[in-house]
Design an enzyme around this catalytic site. Structure first.
Site, PDB file in Angstrom:
ATOM      1  N   THR A 294      13.180   7.551   9.930  1.00  0.00           N
ATOM      2  CA  THR A 294      12.431   6.429   9.375  1.00  0.00           C
ATOM      3  C   THR A 294      13.305   5.203   9.558  1.00  0.00           C
ATOM      4  OG1 THR A 294      11.395   5.466   7.414  1.00  0.00           O
ATOM      5  CG2 THR A 294      13.257   6.937   7.016  1.00  0.00           C
TER       6      THR A 294
ATOM      7  N   THR B  49       8.353   5.683   6.840  1.00  0.00           N
ATOM      8  CA  THR B  49       7.630   6.796   7.445  1.00  0.00           C
ATOM      9  C   THR B  49       7.949   8.046   6.663  1.00  0.00           C
ATOM     10  OG1 THR B  49       7.858   5.821   9.621  1.00  0.00           O
ATOM     11  CG2 THR B  49       7.462   8.198   9.554  1.00  0.00           C
TER      12      THR B  49
ATOM     13  N   GLY C 180       5.377   2.430  16.863  1.00  0.00           N
ATOM     14  CA  GLY C 180       6.814   2.600  16.610  1.00  0.00           C
ATOM     15  C   GLY C 180       7.329   3.932  17.121  1.00  0.00           C
ATOM     16  N   ASP C 181       8.410   4.391  16.528  1.00  0.00           N
ATOM     17  CA  ASP C 181       9.053   5.623  16.973  1.00  0.00           C
ATOM     18  C   ASP C 181       8.353   6.886  16.476  1.00  0.00           C
ATOM     19  OD1 ASP C 181       9.898   4.689  14.350  1.00  0.00           O
ATOM     20  OD2 ASP C 181      11.169   6.470  14.284  1.00  0.00           O
TER      21      ASP C 181
ATOM     22  N   GLY D 235      11.353   1.165  14.068  1.00  0.00           N
ATOM     23  CA  GLY D 235      11.010   1.964  15.240  1.00  0.00           C
ATOM     24  C   GLY D 235      11.539   1.384  16.539  1.00  0.00           C
TER      25      GLY D 235
HETATM   26  N1  ASP Z   1       9.626   3.961  11.846  1.00  0.00           N
HETATM   27  C1  ASP Z   1       8.410   3.311  11.434  1.00  0.00           C
HETATM   28  C2  ASP Z   1       7.930   2.410  12.513  1.00  0.00           C
HETATM   29  O1  ASP Z   1       8.716   1.698  13.112  1.00  0.00           O
HETATM   30  C3  ASP Z   1       8.535   2.542  10.161  1.00  0.00           C
HETATM   31  C4  ASP Z   1       9.446   3.121   9.117  1.00  0.00           C
HETATM   32  O2  ASP Z   1       9.783   4.281   9.130  1.00  0.00           O
HETATM   33  O3  ASP Z   1       9.867   2.400   8.215  1.00  0.00           O
HETATM   34  O4  ASP Z   1       6.737   2.356  12.734  1.00  0.00           O
END
Ligand code: ASP
Length: 318
Positions: free
Chosen positions: A201, A150, A180-181, A204
Site C-alpha cells: 500500500t 489499499t 496504481g500498483d 502506486g
Molecule cells: N497503492 C494505491 C494506489 O496507488 C493507494 C494506496 O495504497 O494508498 O492506487
C-alpha cells in the site's frame, strides 16, 4: 500451519473471518476473498470498495487483484465502476486462460455477463469528502494526492496453498482512468506457494517503479525471513528513489512465507496491519521505526476505539 496478514487496521474484521475459515481447514482463496469483501462492503472505509473516494469526476473507480500461489494464476480489474466486490471479479478472471486483467468498460461488461452484483459505490459521505476537497483545492491549490490506502493481503492455508489479493479506490481525486500498483502483478502483490507472498500500500506511482512486492518474494526465495526481506526491499528502494528523484512516496509492505512467518516494513509513521496465524489470534499491530528498524507493537484498546470513532464521526460539509 495457516496464516493471513493484511495492510491497515481496516482489514481486522476480514482477517478475523478468514482465520475462522483457515482454522477449519478452509481454502486460502476462499479465505482471502471473504476477508477482502468484508473491507469492500464496509461503507466507512473510504479507500476500498463501497464508500471509496471518487476520482476528479466524482466517479468511484476501483482496482483489485487476486493471485493463486500454487498455479501462479492472476486476475485483476482496474478502474471498474458500479460493482460491489471487485476482488471477486478479479478472482473469477484469474481462472481465465487469457484476458486476465480487464479495465474500465471491458471489466464492467465481463462482470455484468458473469452476474456480479451491481452497486452504486458512491456514498453520500464520499460526496461530502469530494465537495470539501474541491473547496480546499480552489482555496489553496493543494495537490490531489492524500486520502488513499489499499487493503492488500497474503494468506496461507493448512494445505500449503498461498494467495494474495488487493482492493482499492486508489488516490482520491485521481484522473479518470488512473491505475496504481494494486492490480499490477509484482508491484501491488505477488505470491508463490513455494516461497511466500507480499502486498503493498502506498503511492502506486512509486511502488511500481521498484516492483516491490516481487522483490520481497525474491529476497525470501534467497532465504531471508519475511521481516528481513520487507525491511531490505523497502529501505533500499526508498533510498534509491530519494537519491534519484529527491523524494520517495509512501510505501508499506506486508509479507508472509509458506511457514506462516510474516514481516512488515514501511517508510511512513503510523502504519497499522492485521495478522492471524495458527499461533496468533487476530491482532492489529502498529509499526514504529527504532534505530532504523521496523518494530511492531499491538495497538492499544484506546487506539482501536479512537480509530472507529474517527472513521464513523459525522462529516460536516465545509
Ligand atoms: N497503492 C494505491 C494506489 O496507488 C493507494 C494506496 O495504497 O494508498 O492506487
Amino acid at each position: 500451519m495457516w496464516g493471513i496478514i493484511a495492510t491497515w487496521r481496516m482489514a481486522a474484521e476480514g482477517v478475523g473471518k478468514a482465520a475462522d475459515i483457515l482454522k477449519n481447514g478452509g481454502d486460502a482463496g476462499d479465505a482471502i476473498e471473504t476477508a477482502v469483501r468484508e473491507v469492500e462492503d464496509f461503507p466507512y472505509y473510504k479507500s476500498v470498495g463501497y464508500g471509496g473516494l471518487p476520482n476528479e469526476e466524482m466517479e468511484v473507480e476501483l482496482d483489485a487483484a487476486y493471485m493463486d500461489g500454487d498455479t501462479l494464476d492472476i486476475g485483476a480489474v482496474a478502474a471498474i465502476r458500479d460493482f460491489a466486490n471487485p476482488v471477486s471479479i478479479a478472482r473469477r478472471l484469474s481462472k481465465e486462460k487469457v484476458n486476465n486483467l480487464l479495465v474500465g468498460e471491458g471489466a464492467e461488461k465481463f462482470a455484468h455477463k458473469e452476474g456480479f452484483e451491481r452497486k452504486n459505490m458512491l456514498t453520500d459521505r464520499a460526496k461530502i469528502h469530494y465537495r470539501n476537497r474541491v473547496k480546499e483545492l480552489t482555496a489553496q491549490e493543494i495537490k490531489p494526492y492524500s486520502g488513499h490506502d489499499t487493503v492488500g493481503m497474503v494468506c496461507l492455508d493448512t494445505k500449503g496453498k498461498m494467495t494474495t489479493a488487493t482492493s482499492t479506490s486508489g488516490l482520491f481525486m485521481k484522473k479518470k482512468g488512473r491505475v496504481g500498483d494494486s492490480p499490477i502483478a509484482g508491484s501491488g502483490f505477488y505470491v508463490d506457494s513455494k516461497i511466500g507472498g507480499a502486498s503493498a500500500t502506498g503511492l502506486g506511482e512509486d511502488v511500481m517503479k521498484g516492483c516491490v512486492s516481487y522483490e520481497i518474494v525474491r529476497l525470501m526465495r534467497d532465504g531471508l525471513h519475511p521481516q528481513e526481506a520487507c525491511e531490505k526491499a523497502v529501505a533500499m528502494f526508498d533510498q534509491e528513489l530519494k537519491e534519484r528523484r529527491g523524494q520517495a512516496g509512501d510505501m508499506s509492505l506486508i509479507a508472509m512465507n509458506n511457514k506462516g512467518e510474516w514481516g512488515v516494513a514501511t517508510n511512513i509513521e503510523g502504519f497499522s496491519f492485521a495478522v492471524a496465524t495458527e499461533n496468533q489470534e487476530p491482532i492489529v499491530y502498529l509499526t514504529r521505526h527504532v534505530d532504523g528498524k521496523c518494530v511492531h507493537e499491538p495497538a492499544s484498546q484506546e487506539w482501536l476505539d479512537d480509530y472507529m470513532r474517527t472513521r464513523m464521526a459525522p462529516l460536516e460539509e465545509k
